[in-house]
Design an enzyme around this catalytic site. Sequence first.
Site, PDB file in Angstrom:
ATOM      1  N   SER A 183       0.866  -1.182   0.000  1.00 37.80           N
ATOM      2  CA  SER A 183       0.000   0.000   0.000  1.00 37.80           C
ATOM      3  C   SER A 183       0.897   1.225   0.000  1.00 37.80           C
ATOM      4  O   SER A 183       1.625   1.467   0.964  1.00 37.80           O
ATOM      5  CB  SER A 183      -0.911   0.002   1.231  1.00 37.80           C
ATOM      6  OG  SER A 183      -1.736   1.141   1.244  1.00 37.80           O
ATOM      7  N   ARG A 184       0.851   2.008  -1.091  1.00 36.80           N
ATOM      8  CA  ARG A 184       1.824   3.079  -1.261  1.00 36.80           C
ATOM      9  C   ARG A 184       1.459   4.353  -0.508  1.00 36.80           C
ATOM     10  O   ARG A 184       2.324   5.183  -0.275  1.00 36.80           O
ATOM     11  CB  ARG A 184       1.994   3.391  -2.756  1.00 36.80           C
ATOM     12  CG  ARG A 184       2.488   2.191  -3.559  1.00 36.80           C
ATOM     13  CD  ARG A 184       2.812   2.559  -4.996  1.00 36.80           C
ATOM     14  NE  ARG A 184       3.209   1.361  -5.742  1.00 36.80           N
ATOM     15  CZ  ARG A 184       2.401   0.646  -6.495  1.00 36.80           C
ATOM     16  NH1 ARG A 184       1.145   0.993  -6.601  1.00 36.80           N
ATOM     17  NH2 ARG A 184       2.837  -0.426  -7.139  1.00 36.80           N
ATOM     18  N   VAL A 185       0.183   4.538  -0.184  1.00 36.29           N
ATOM     19  CA  VAL A 185      -0.209   5.757   0.536  1.00 36.29           C
ATOM     20  C   VAL A 185      -0.991   5.470   1.812  1.00 36.29           C
ATOM     21  O   VAL A 185      -1.107   6.337   2.664  1.00 36.29           O
ATOM     22  CB  VAL A 185      -1.044   6.686  -0.380  1.00 36.29           C
ATOM     23  CG1 VAL A 185      -0.240   7.140  -1.570  1.00 36.29           C
ATOM     24  CG2 VAL A 185      -2.329   6.011  -0.826  1.00 36.29           C
TER      25      VAL A 185
END
Length: 509
Positions: free
Chosen positions: A365-367
């Site tokens: 999950s990048r954010v």
Amino acid sequence: MSNDVTRTGQDPQTVLDFLLNAPSPTPHLSEIGSVAEVGDGIAIVAGLEQALSDELLQFSSGVQGIVLDLEPGRLGVVLLGSSDRITIGESVMRTHKVVSTKVGEALLGRVVNALGAPCDDKGPIHAQIVHPVESEAPQILDRSAISRPLETGIKVIDAAVPIGLGQRQLIIGDRQTGKTSLAVDTILNQKNTDVICIYCAIGQRGDAVAKVIGAINDGGMSKRTIVLTAGDEDAAGLAYVAPYAALTMAEYFADQARDVLVILDDLTHHARSYRELSLLLRRPPGREAFPGDIFYIHARLLERAGQFTGGGSITVLPVVETQAENLSAYIPTNLISITDGQIYLSPRLVRKNQFPAVDLGVSVSRVGGKAQTKAFRSVAGNLRVTLSQFEELEDFARFGTRLDDATRARLTRGAAVRAALRQAERDPMPAVQQLAVLVAAMEGQFDGLSETQTEGVMGEIRQAAVRELHDLSRRIKENAPLTEKDKSQMIALGRAARANTGGENGTES
């Protein structure tokens, strides 16, 4: 003859009344065309020189279509109804409109198609507001940072692959790995929140959609959920329009500063529908026979999600299907590059009876980490490290190598933590229960237990958390960090649960 009414002696008001009440003029010949060819889901129309791209056309048989191709002397039209009703030579008229769908509160609790028409037996939908299915994505200045979590109720996701409100998180995996179940459980976990949910089924079988509707009704989320369906028996044009219509419905609520969760299940079928239409319209095929703009149609769709400065948000969980774990196929790689992370469901974990089958080695999950609550953040790091070390040692231990006591202990702890991440369908868990189970697992309360004993201890911990951790539950919602006292209390709950269920005499699994 002069047009000056004063010179003819006519009363100006009489002339004005005549003009206002006069019948509409007959459309110009360039506004009326005819069907030259008919295919499965498409039609070729001649004679509409002034038609515009994406304009809605009306066929005399009652079917509507969207102009997709503009070529000299011919239009490629995607049909929004059955092509069996179209005959060669029938007339076609311009509408000077784009395809639109109904939006508003009246759609909540209903099953609709891409145009907002009802597909259930609850009567007509009295929605007065109609919005175009295509709209421009919000500008950068109209967006704000993702800072609030979307709680899924699933331990492995909330702890290790967190999702924030306004995020685009891909759910990806082979068939029968639990992608739809993951999405439905996320909807059910919004029962005690104010999040509006839209489930968009694209190319799904009727019985599969019926199961999802039944689960949403049984979970008490029907009054805040819209089910939009474009089944495999519907026109391919409706499947193409469906996800855009779902985002349009979501934008109505987001403009009112409300949070919306959109499930697109799945974009693999959407891409195939678009490929089918494009090939019938004689568009040049590219990689895997998909047209060259397949990336663009998904990019402009998912760009409409986000956290907005007005306070509302649209969170999108698109689903995509892989074949034989091939993440490098065309559509999966496109969507991975567009979205803010992916949750990968591994068939290898399914064969080990590990549900949900989330592979933390590939999922990211990048954010969402920015939006994760402080309580989960204190547990998540150790969880990933423990599982990654365990999986490496597990592969190594298969060769029958003699292991020292420290390595054997790591294997035991890793197996216990992985077992603690198992979770039944339709059983989303509140945050405090998840944390109590995870802390107990990380502290060794499940070490050496069989699968049945682990489930019993987890059930006991969840019941104890409901009884004894009211204050911690409130502080988690306020984004307070876990204190040492909180951790000690949860460890004590785990120790007592293991003793109460007879787990002290467990055997190593």
